[in-house]
Design a protein around this motif. Structure first.
Motif, short mmCIF file in Angstrom:
data_model
loop_
_atom_site.label_atom_id
_atom_site.label_comp_id
_atom_site.label_asym_id
_atom_site.label_seq_id
_atom_site.Cartn_x
_atom_site.Cartn_y
_atom_site.Cartn_z
N ALA A 129 45.45 38.91 37.99
CA ALA A 129 46.34 38.34 39.01
C ALA A 129 47.44 39.33 39.38
CB ALA A 129 46.93 37.03 38.51
N VAL A 175 42.50 33.10 39.45
CA VAL A 175 41.34 33.95 39.18
C VAL A 175 40.22 33.12 38.57
CG1 VAL A 175 40.50 35.91 37.82
CG2 VAL A 175 42.71 36.05 38.99
N TRP A 211 41.97 33.17 46.52
CA TRP A 211 43.13 34.01 46.23
C TRP A 211 44.13 34.00 47.38
CZ3 TRP A 211 39.76 38.57 44.02
CH2 TRP A 211 39.29 38.17 42.76
N ALA A 254 37.54 38.53 36.40
CA ALA A 254 38.87 39.08 36.14
C ALA A 254 38.80 40.59 35.97
CB ALA A 254 39.48 38.42 34.91
N ALA A 272 37.95 42.22 39.34
CA ALA A 272 39.08 42.20 40.26
C ALA A 272 40.09 43.28 39.90
CB ALA A 272 39.75 40.83 40.24
#
Length: 403
Positions: free
Chosen positions: A68, A218, A250, A294, A297
């Motif tokens: 995040a 997430v 998101w 996660a 990302a």
């Protein structure tokens, strides 16, 4: 809410498993005898997730929080500074998401399709994917919600020009579909989604899940994507719309107010891992896919920051090579290349604010200097591209593959 604990150290179930049901099957098409003789099929029935609680372990929570932060930092640092970066990341995400589905357009064909010229089907599909991603993500940001109509509109944008699926673009499927196995029946399929009559209820449940704010963004994006792929609500385009849903979550949750993180580029680097984690979700192992997304990302955000720096350096390098006169057509086109890396004569004239002759002279000068490449030899409709800008799409994916 129903409780579903997660674990990052075991492979045990941490989420409601898919169940199954045997349904009668009758082949409607010709094919091998094995397909014509198939009389029943086992369909997968995902859980209803609107009220299933998700509580990550401390280790997973830290990984989710890092992702995040990486997403938010990318948007906060580069979104406001480099105006063209949002378009670059959107194009990058569409290219990677399309390549996962084996629509692999060359950069030259992609440039032609971007400018509206005749190009390969793969290039046209990729441009449509970019529009679909943009539509879904922007709708989530504008409304602060993700509704079924938004998903249907994005699907319509993606496939409305498709000769086979165009007539059903933007509608939930009314036929049974399957993933893998035979082209003629679900024989040997990797996954057989729920029957079509159950799809509306599943999508209503998913929309309710998308309205929640009680789990990390997430994790919500990961579970929503895996659930969407399990339901497989469309006859085609499920992967591309499902990945667009990640960015929409998101955007709605405020992690990325202006940018689309190119997470599909990380998935493209190892599609086997991506598909394995989606399959793990179906077995009741949601934490596996949450951790996978996660990590993907974070990696995508980190590599995107490198791309932002690379792109920001280009105008200065171009000017030092070309040394255009201030206010000239060449200078104006150079200043606009990050926003418009693909140009034809009309766009070059608009950007330069000058006559056609001056614009074409500037295009020729920039081509001679190596800043632009002419990718169409048509005398009636020439097209030029800043290949260093488009090439950064492949460079980002390559870095992720090598990471």
């Amino acid at each position: 809410m129903t409780s579903a604990s997660t674990s990052s150290t075991t492979d045990g179930p941490d989420w409601p498993r898919h169940t199954s049901e045997v349904r009668p099957w009758r082949s409607a098409t010709r094919g091998p005898r094995e397909d014509r003789m198939l009389r029943e099929v086992t369909v997968s029935l995902p859980p209803l997730i609107a009220e299933v609680a998700y509580v990550p372990t401390a280790e997973d929570a830290a990984r989710i929080e890092r992702a995040a932060v990486d997403i938010t930092r990318l948007d906060a640092v580069h979104g406001p500074v480099l105006s063209s970066f949002a378009t670059f990341l959107l194009r990058t995400e569409a290219v990677a998401s399309s390549r996962i589905e084996r629509h692999d357009a060359s950069l030259a064909d992609l440039a032609k399709a971007t400018i509206g010229m005749r190009a390969s089907k793969d290039a046209q599909v990729t441009v449509a994917a970019a529009r679909a991603v943009s539509r879904l993500v922007d709708a989530a940001g504008a409304a602060g919600a993700i509704e079924l109509d938004d998903v249907l509109a994005a699907h319509r944008t993606l496939l409305k020009d498709d000769p086979l699926d165009g007539p059903v673009a933007g509608t939930l499927r009314t036929v049974q579909n399957w993933i893998g196995g035979s082209d003629y029946s679900p024989r040997g399929a990797v996954h057989v989604p729920p029957p079509p009559e159950l799809v509306p209820a599943y999508m209503e449940d998913l929309v309710e899940f998308l309205r929640r704010d009680d789990l990390p963004a997430v994790a919500q994006a990961a579970i929503a994507h895996a659930q969407f792929e399990s339901v497989h609500p469309f006859t085609d385009g499920n992967g591309r719309i499902g990945r667009a849903l990640i960015g929409a979550v998101w955007r709605r949750r405020g992690l990325a107010p202006t940018l689309v993180v190119p997470v599909a580029s990380a998935m493209l680097a190892d599609t086997g891992e991506y598909f394995a984690r989606v399959n793990a979700y179906r077995e009741g192992r949601a934490a596996q896919f949450v951790r996978y997304l996660a990590t993907s990302a974070s990696m995508a955000a980190q590599e995107a920051r490198i791309s932002a720096d690379n792109l920001a350096e280009l105008p200065g390098l171009w000017r030092s090579e070309v040394r255009p006169r201030a206010g000239s057509a060449a200078a104006s086109i150079l200043d606009a290349l990050l926003d418009h890396p693909v140009l034809d004569g009309d766009l070059a004239r608009q950007v330069a604010g000058t006559s056609g002759a001056a614009a074409y002279e500037a295009l020729g000068r920039l081509t001679d200097a190596g800043v632009l490449s002419r990718i169409s030899t048509s005398q009636r409709h020439g097209v030029w591209a800043a290949t260093e800008v488009l090439g950064e799409i492949d460079d980002l994916t390559r870095r992720l593959r090598e990471a």
